[in-house]
Motif scaffolding. Structure first.
Motif, PDB file in Angstrom:
ATOM      1  N   GLY A 122     -12.518 -20.580  -0.055  1.00  0.00           N
ATOM      2  CA  GLY A 122     -12.442 -19.614  -1.151  1.00  0.00           C
ATOM      3  C   GLY A 122     -11.036 -19.066  -1.311  1.00  0.00           C
ATOM      4  N   GLN A 123     -10.886 -18.126  -2.244  1.00  0.00           N
ATOM      5  CA  GLN A 123      -9.590 -17.518  -2.535  1.00  0.00           C
ATOM      6  C   GLN A 123      -9.732 -16.004  -2.656  1.00  0.00           C
ATOM      7  OE1 GLN A 123      -8.433 -19.503  -6.228  1.00  0.00           O
ATOM      8  NE2 GLN A 123      -6.655 -20.393  -5.216  1.00  0.00           N
ATOM      9  N   LEU A 124      -8.619 -15.329  -2.391  1.00  0.00           N
ATOM     10  CA  LEU A 124      -8.519 -13.905  -2.699  1.00  0.00           C
ATOM     11  C   LEU A 124      -7.124 -13.615  -3.225  1.00  0.00           C
ATOM     12  CD1 LEU A 124      -6.676 -12.363  -0.347  1.00  0.00           C
ATOM     13  CD2 LEU A 124      -8.790 -12.426   0.924  1.00  0.00           C
ATOM     14  N   VAL A 125      -6.989 -12.480  -3.892  1.00  0.00           N
ATOM     15  CA  VAL A 125      -5.714 -12.065  -4.483  1.00  0.00           C
ATOM     16  C   VAL A 125      -5.269 -10.756  -3.848  1.00  0.00           C
ATOM     17  CG1 VAL A 125      -4.533 -11.492  -6.634  1.00  0.00           C
ATOM     18  CG2 VAL A 125      -6.392 -13.148  -6.655  1.00  0.00           C
TER      19      VAL A 125
ATOM     20  N   GLN B 193      -4.780  -0.368  -5.196  1.00  0.00           N
ATOM     21  CA  GLN B 193      -5.251  -0.211  -6.567  1.00  0.00           C
ATOM     22  C   GLN B 193      -6.780  -0.216  -6.653  1.00  0.00           C
ATOM     23  OE1 GLN B 193      -3.247  -3.129  -9.093  1.00  0.00           O
ATOM     24  NE2 GLN B 193      -1.338  -2.867  -7.951  1.00  0.00           N
ATOM     25  N   GLU B 194      -7.419   0.192  -5.571  1.00  0.00           N
ATOM     26  CA  GLU B 194      -8.863   0.369  -5.482  1.00  0.00           C
ATOM     27  C   GLU B 194      -9.660  -0.929  -5.608  1.00  0.00           C
ATOM     28  OE1 GLU B 194     -10.036   3.305  -8.323  1.00  0.00           O
ATOM     29  OE2 GLU B 194      -9.017   4.943  -7.280  1.00  0.00           O
ATOM     30  N   ARG B 195      -8.995  -2.102  -5.637  1.00  0.00           N
ATOM     31  CA  ARG B 195      -9.765  -3.340  -5.781  1.00  0.00           C
ATOM     32  C   ARG B 195      -9.210  -4.547  -5.027  1.00  0.00           C
ATOM     33  NH1 ARG B 195      -8.520  -6.482 -10.882  1.00  0.00           N
ATOM     34  NH2 ARG B 195      -6.458  -5.814 -11.578  1.00  0.00           N
ATOM     35  N   PHE B 196      -8.031  -4.425  -4.487  1.00  0.00           N
ATOM     36  CA  PHE B 196      -7.440  -5.540  -3.734  1.00  0.00           C
ATOM     37  C   PHE B 196      -7.463  -5.230  -2.242  1.00  0.00           C
ATOM     38  CE2 PHE B 196      -5.243  -5.603  -7.879  1.00  0.00           C
ATOM     39  CZ  PHE B 196      -5.591  -6.874  -8.301  1.00  0.00           C
ATOM     40  N   PRO B 197      -7.719  -6.242  -1.385  1.00  0.00           N
ATOM     41  CA  PRO B 197      -7.863  -7.676  -1.627  1.00  0.00           C
ATOM     42  C   PRO B 197      -9.120  -7.985  -2.441  1.00  0.00           C
ATOM     43  CG  PRO B 197      -7.491  -7.223   0.712  1.00  0.00           C
ATOM     44  CD  PRO B 197      -7.827  -5.930   0.057  1.00  0.00           C
ATOM     45  N   LEU B 198      -8.997  -8.909  -3.405  1.00  0.00           N
ATOM     46  CA  LEU B 198     -10.077  -9.248  -4.312  1.00  0.00           C
ATOM     47  C   LEU B 198     -10.479 -10.707  -4.140  1.00  0.00           C
ATOM     48  CD1 LEU B 198     -11.851  -8.486  -6.787  1.00  0.00           C
ATOM     49  CD2 LEU B 198      -9.963  -9.296  -8.237  1.00  0.00           C
ATOM     50  N   ARG B 199     -11.719 -10.942  -3.723  1.00  0.00           N
ATOM     51  CA  ARG B 199     -12.228 -12.315  -3.620  1.00  0.00           C
ATOM     52  C   ARG B 199     -12.522 -12.842  -5.019  1.00  0.00           C
ATOM     53  NH1 ARG B 199     -14.364 -13.901   1.642  1.00  0.00           N
ATOM     54  NH2 ARG B 199     -15.245 -15.735   0.636  1.00  0.00           N
ATOM     55  N   LEU B 200     -12.228 -14.117  -5.248  1.00  0.00           N
ATOM     56  CA  LEU B 200     -12.431 -14.749  -6.544  1.00  0.00           C
ATOM     57  C   LEU B 200     -13.709 -15.582  -6.513  1.00  0.00           C
ATOM     58  CD1 LEU B 200      -8.753 -15.859  -7.264  1.00  0.00           C
ATOM     59  CD2 LEU B 200      -9.942 -13.796  -8.052  1.00  0.00           C
ATOM     60  N   HIS B 201     -14.609 -15.285  -7.423  1.00  0.00           N
ATOM     61  CA  HIS B 201     -15.912 -15.958  -7.468  1.00  0.00           C
ATOM     62  C   HIS B 201     -15.767 -17.394  -7.958  1.00  0.00           C
ATOM     63  CE1 HIS B 201     -20.194 -16.456  -7.819  1.00  0.00           C
ATOM     64  NE2 HIS B 201     -20.112 -16.702  -9.115  1.00  0.00           N
ATOM     65  N   ASN B 202     -16.477 -18.300  -7.325  1.00  0.00           N
ATOM     66  CA  ASN B 202     -16.510 -19.712  -7.709  1.00  0.00           C
ATOM     67  C   ASN B 202     -15.152 -20.402  -7.596  1.00  0.00           C
ATOM     68  OD1 ASN B 202     -19.030 -20.835  -8.177  1.00  0.00           O
ATOM     69  ND2 ASN B 202     -19.216 -19.972 -10.235  1.00  0.00           N
ATOM     70  N   HIS B 203     -14.273 -19.868  -6.754  1.00  0.00           N
ATOM     71  CA  HIS B 203     -12.981 -20.501  -6.506  1.00  0.00           C
ATOM     72  C   HIS B 203     -12.977 -21.079  -5.099  1.00  0.00           C
ATOM     73  CE1 HIS B 203     -10.195 -18.798  -9.795  1.00  0.00           C
ATOM     74  NE2 HIS B 203     -11.451 -18.628 -10.180  1.00  0.00           N
ATOM     75  N   ALA B 204     -12.574 -22.329  -4.983  1.00  0.00           N
ATOM     76  CA  ALA B 204     -12.448 -22.971  -3.674  1.00  0.00           C
ATOM     77  C   ALA B 204     -11.067 -22.671  -3.096  1.00  0.00           C
ATOM     78  CB  ALA B 204     -12.677 -24.478  -3.813  1.00  0.00           C
TER      79      ALA B 204
ATOM     80  N   GLU C  48     -10.103  -7.392   5.908  1.00  0.00           N
ATOM     81  CA  GLU C  48     -10.370  -6.258   6.791  1.00  0.00           C
ATOM     82  C   GLU C  48      -9.111  -5.713   7.444  1.00  0.00           C
ATOM     83  OE1 GLU C  48     -13.291  -7.765   9.472  1.00  0.00           O
ATOM     84  OE2 GLU C  48     -14.963  -7.487   8.048  1.00  0.00           O
ATOM     85  N   SER C  49      -8.050  -6.521   7.495  1.00  0.00           N
ATOM     86  CA  SER C  49      -6.829  -6.087   8.170  1.00  0.00           C
ATOM     87  C   SER C  49      -5.822  -5.419   7.241  1.00  0.00           C
ATOM     88  CB  SER C  49      -6.145  -7.293   8.841  1.00  0.00           C
ATOM     89  OG  SER C  49      -5.595  -8.178   7.865  1.00  0.00           O
ATOM     90  N   GLN C  50      -6.033  -5.523   5.917  1.00  0.00           N
ATOM     91  CA  GLN C  50      -5.067  -4.999   4.952  1.00  0.00           C
ATOM     92  C   GLN C  50      -5.593  -3.745   4.263  1.00  0.00           C
ATOM     93  OE1 GLN C  50      -1.905  -6.465   4.634  1.00  0.00           O
ATOM     94  NE2 GLN C  50      -2.761  -7.493   6.430  1.00  0.00           N
ATOM     95  N   PRO C  51      -4.694  -2.829   3.921  1.00  0.00           N
ATOM     96  CA  PRO C  51      -5.125  -1.644   3.183  1.00  0.00           C
ATOM     97  C   PRO C  51      -5.568  -2.002   1.765  1.00  0.00           C
ATOM     98  CG  PRO C  51      -2.729  -1.719   3.328  1.00  0.00           C
ATOM     99  CD  PRO C  51      -3.243  -2.804   4.216  1.00  0.00           C
ATOM    100  N   VAL C  52      -6.541  -1.265   1.265  1.00  0.00           N
ATOM    101  CA  VAL C  52      -6.995  -1.465  -0.111  1.00  0.00           C
ATOM    102  C   VAL C  52      -5.920  -0.953  -1.057  1.00  0.00           C
ATOM    103  CG1 VAL C  52      -8.729  -0.839  -1.836  1.00  0.00           C
ATOM    104  CG2 VAL C  52      -9.417  -1.304   0.528  1.00  0.00           C
TER     105      VAL C  52
ATOM    106  N   MET D 296       1.852 -11.197  -7.200  1.00  0.00           N
ATOM    107  CA  MET D 296       0.638 -11.370  -6.420  1.00  0.00           C
ATOM    108  C   MET D 296       0.768 -12.580  -5.508  1.00  0.00           C
ATOM    109  SD  MET D 296      -2.007  -9.296  -7.472  1.00  0.00           S
ATOM    110  CE  MET D 296      -2.447  -8.283  -8.888  1.00  0.00           C
ATOM    111  N   LEU D 297       0.014 -12.550  -4.415  1.00  0.00           N
ATOM    112  CA  LEU D 297      -0.197 -13.735  -3.607  1.00  0.00           C
ATOM    113  C   LEU D 297      -1.668 -14.105  -3.722  1.00  0.00           C
ATOM    114  CD1 LEU D 297       1.732 -13.133  -0.257  1.00  0.00           C
ATOM    115  CD2 LEU D 297       2.435 -14.520  -2.213  1.00  0.00           C
TER     116      LEU D 297
END
Length: 344
Positions: A133-136, A199-210, A193-197, A178-179
């Motif tokens: 999967g991916q996250l931003v 803008q209230e939404r990142f790290p953000l997992r991307l749905h249906n992304h490999a 879990e290791s990074q601070p949140v 962004m990374l």
């Protein structure tokens, strides 16, 4: 007076609810092109792009799938690239992630039909396998000021996690401010879990992304190479900038190497969109950066990439906005107010 432009094609995540009907609204005269794509989809027993685009309702679960999104995004992006005003001279083409397939086609290295086959096939294979999967996660603050120390720190954490037994994590896309990170669930969860949140939404997992652009996609690359063995790559008619910042010049392209990069390297290695945009700016110094549709989200990454390069002295967001207000440097065709500035 001729305006020079670099055309930039978007990747996954850009055909959303607001984009439903994009093809019929913006390209009613290109239905023959889309019907040709429909025929290719029909060969594989897939729903047509005209049917998907013309649906009454949007479902994120359905339209975010690789076997749906890739076909729609490619179709919209290619059609937009063919709909530019006659006073615009396209001096180079690039794209983000799957937008590379659109860029290849817009630049003439693939025919429309074969470009669609590549985009649709790779999107379908990635969805069928859906490996990882991916996250931003953001690199910069609201001011977009370059922070190389922060970037180095984040990448160091990525490397640490990747070395933990059972964890896989790597850079997928360097995307302006962004990374995009990719890996298995354990690696992605550890990072989140290791990074601070932010803008209230990142790290953000991307749905249906490999786990695009990582070694986890090696099986998909191998399968794509086999399925697409008959696809013909040709000399482009415009320079193309890839996900390493390399320029493929018309008349000087080794088409076998272009195939190998497209169906191999760029599937399994990190995609540096930031560098691609910066190369476009420094090598071609265009009057305009035109981001084709669908969607509008890639414009921010383009602008941030220019700021991170301090191009034309733009060192932060305020400086970019000042230039944008006076020159319309960046045009997103997915925005109706900006689209009118560049369409034929």
């Amino acid at each position: 007076m001729t305006r020079t432009a670099v055309v930039i094609c978007p990747g996954r995540g850009t055909y959303n609810k607001a984009e439903l009907g994009y093809l019929r609204r913006n390209h009613p005269s290109r239905m023959a092109l889309f019907k040709g794509f429909d025929a290719i989809r029909a060969e594989n027993g897939q729903e047509t792009i005209t049917g998907l685009d013309g649906a009454d309702r949007f479902s994120a679960a359905k339209y975010s799938r690789g076997d749906v999104a890739s076909a729609l995004i490619f179709s919209a992006s290619l059609a937009d690239s063919q709909n530019l005003a006659s006073d615009i001279e396209v001096v180079a083409v690039t794209g983000n992630s799957m937008g590379w397939y659109s860029a290849l086609t817009a630049a003439g290295a693939l025919s429309a039909a074969e470009g669609f086959r590549v985009a649709n096939t790779m999107g379908t294979l990635m969805q069928a396998n859906l490996i990882g999967g991916q996250l931003v996660y953001p690199l910069v603050g609201d001011d977009w000021v370059n922070d190389p120390i922060r970037k180095a720190s984040i990448l160091k954490e990525v490397a640490r996690i990747n070395n933990v037994q059972g964890h896989t994590l790597a850079l997928s896309i360097d995307l302006g401010g962004m990374l995009v990170l990719a890996g298995n669930d354990a690696g992605l969860t550890d990072f989140a879990e290791s990074q601070p949140v932010v803008q209230e939404r990142f790290p953000l997992r991307l749905h249906n992304h490999a786990a695009f652009h990582t070694q986890l996609q090696s099986p998909v690359a191998a399968e794509g190479q086999a399925v697409l063995s008959e696809i013909k790559f040709t000399q482009p008619n415009r320079p193309i900038i890839d996900g390493r910042g390399k320029i493929w010049w018309p008349g000087a392209v080794d088409t076998q190497k272009l195939r190998d990069y497209t169906l191999g390297y760029q599937v399994t290695e990190a995609y540096d969109f930031t560098r691609a945009v910066q190369t476009a700016a420094r090598e071609f110094a265009p009057d305009l950066f035109i981001v084709t549709g669908p969607g509008t989200t890639l414009g921010g990454a383009v602008a941030q990439s220019l700021v991170l390069a301090n191009w034309r002295g733009m060192k932060d967001k305020a400086a970019f906005l000042a230039v944008q207000e006076s020159q319309n440097l960046l045009v997103a065709m997915g925005r109706e107010d900006q689209r009118a500035l560049v369409v034929g």
